[in-house]
Design a protein around this motif. Sequence first.
Motif, mmCIF file in Angstrom:
data_model
loop_
_atom_site.group_PDB
_atom_site.id
_atom_site.type_symbol
_atom_site.label_atom_id
_atom_site.label_comp_id
_atom_site.label_asym_id
_atom_site.label_seq_id
_atom_site.Cartn_x
_atom_site.Cartn_y
_atom_site.Cartn_z
ATOM 1 N N ALA A 156 53.061 8.208 15.874
ATOM 2 C CA ALA A 156 54.748 8.152 16.331
ATOM 3 C C ALA A 156 54.501 9.103 17.540
ATOM 4 O O ALA A 156 55.112 8.866 18.503
ATOM 5 N N ALA A 157 53.525 10.095 17.857
ATOM 6 C CA ALA A 157 53.460 11.017 18.887
ATOM 7 C C ALA A 157 53.092 10.252 20.044
ATOM 8 O O ALA A 157 53.715 10.390 21.081
ATOM 9 N N PHE A 158 52.402 8.910 19.844
ATOM 10 C CA PHE A 158 52.005 7.995 21.118
ATOM 11 C C PHE A 158 53.414 7.624 21.515
ATOM 12 O O PHE A 158 53.529 7.406 22.796
ATOM 13 N N VAL A 159 54.420 6.966 20.478
ATOM 14 C CA VAL A 159 55.727 6.570 21.036
ATOM 15 C C VAL A 159 56.357 7.644 22.160
ATOM 16 O O VAL A 159 56.857 7.193 23.030
ATOM 17 N N ASP A 160 56.510 8.894 21.391
ATOM 18 C CA ASP A 160 57.207 9.958 22.165
ATOM 19 C C ASP A 160 56.501 10.223 23.612
ATOM 20 O O ASP A 160 57.288 10.406 24.341
ATOM 21 N N ARG A 161 55.210 10.312 23.495
ATOM 22 C CA ARG A 161 54.435 10.553 24.618
ATOM 23 C C ARG A 161 54.893 9.345 25.955
ATOM 24 O O ARG A 161 55.148 9.751 27.135
ATOM 25 N N LEU A 162 54.848 8.067 25.238
ATOM 26 C CA LEU A 162 54.930 7.090 26.233
ATOM 27 C C LEU A 162 56.430 7.178 26.865
ATOM 28 O O LEU A 162 56.866 7.028 28.098
ATOM 29 N N ARG A 163 57.557 7.558 26.055
ATOM 30 C CA ARG A 163 58.635 7.488 26.394
ATOM 31 C C ARG A 163 58.976 8.640 27.401
ATOM 32 O O ARG A 163 59.489 8.832 28.575
ATOM 33 N N ALA A 164 58.176 9.895 27.118
ATOM 34 C CA ALA A 164 58.394 11.098 28.259
ATOM 35 C C ALA A 164 57.676 10.578 29.500
ATOM 36 O O ALA A 164 58.170 10.999 30.529
ATOM 37 N N ARG A 165 56.443 10.126 29.227
ATOM 38 C CA ARG A 165 55.770 9.776 30.454
ATOM 39 C C ARG A 165 56.678 8.749 31.493
ATOM 40 O O ARG A 165 56.840 8.870 32.599
ATOM 41 N N LEU A 166 57.581 7.763 30.880
ATOM 42 C CA LEU A 166 58.334 6.801 31.533
ATOM 43 C C LEU A 166 59.590 7.478 32.213
ATOM 44 O O LEU A 166 59.890 7.495 33.263
ATOM 45 N N ARG A 167 59.870 8.436 31.430
ATOM 46 C CA ARG A 167 61.106 9.410 32.172
ATOM 47 C C ARG A 167 60.758 10.077 33.200
ATOM 48 O O ARG A 167 61.530 10.249 34.197
ATOM 49 N N GLU A 168 59.336 10.647 33.134
ATOM 50 C CA GLU A 168 59.133 11.491 34.131
ATOM 51 C C GLU A 168 58.848 10.548 35.408
ATOM 52 O O GLU A 168 59.143 10.967 36.652
ATOM 53 N N THR A 169 58.275 9.313 35.423
ATOM 54 C CA THR A 169 57.949 8.259 36.614
ATOM 55 C C THR A 169 59.321 7.753 37.047
ATOM 56 O O THR A 169 59.241 7.114 37.945
ATOM 57 N N ALA A 170 60.254 7.600 36.173
ATOM 58 C CA ALA A 170 61.681 7.009 36.488
ATOM 59 C C ALA A 170 62.225 8.059 37.619
ATOM 60 O O ALA A 170 62.893 7.079 38.433
#
Length: 172
Positions: A156-170
Amino acid sequence: MATEKGTGTARGRRSAGLLLFRRTHTAGHPDVEVLLGHMGGPFWAHREQAAWSVPKGEYGPEEEPAAAARREFQEELGLPVPEGTWLPLGEVRQNNGKTVVVWALEADLDPATAVPGTFVMEWPRGSGVQREFPELDRFAWCTPEEAAERLVSGQAAFVDRLRARLRETAGP
């Protein structure tokens, strides 16, 4: 006692995978869905919670992790890896000691088109009968909340990291 990579217990073994995602909007807010696979075989047949995985597989010291992720995606889904930019999501160490490295890739595909790879094992145990089972027996697009319930421990950590990464780049 520790074993060599790729043999014996999970300790010291490494897997690599590719997490497909597609962008969604929930209640007007941007979010994602991720493509997960339900683990095949008799041990997982009647489980839903903690029985799904990022499409991934083991690799040895002679193979690059990204090459293993590409190979395993193709083997487990029976489909070519979609074109696009791979976003590194890092590594996690699962409870069984296996280290998993994953990349995310934005793409959309129909899970019904997957033709999963198979493995052979003795079943029922001790019967001497060899049976073939799909590595992943079904695939589904999941919200992050669904993924948190379905994924095996640690992933599940991968999904959390993906969401954080997409928020950073948004951006703002």
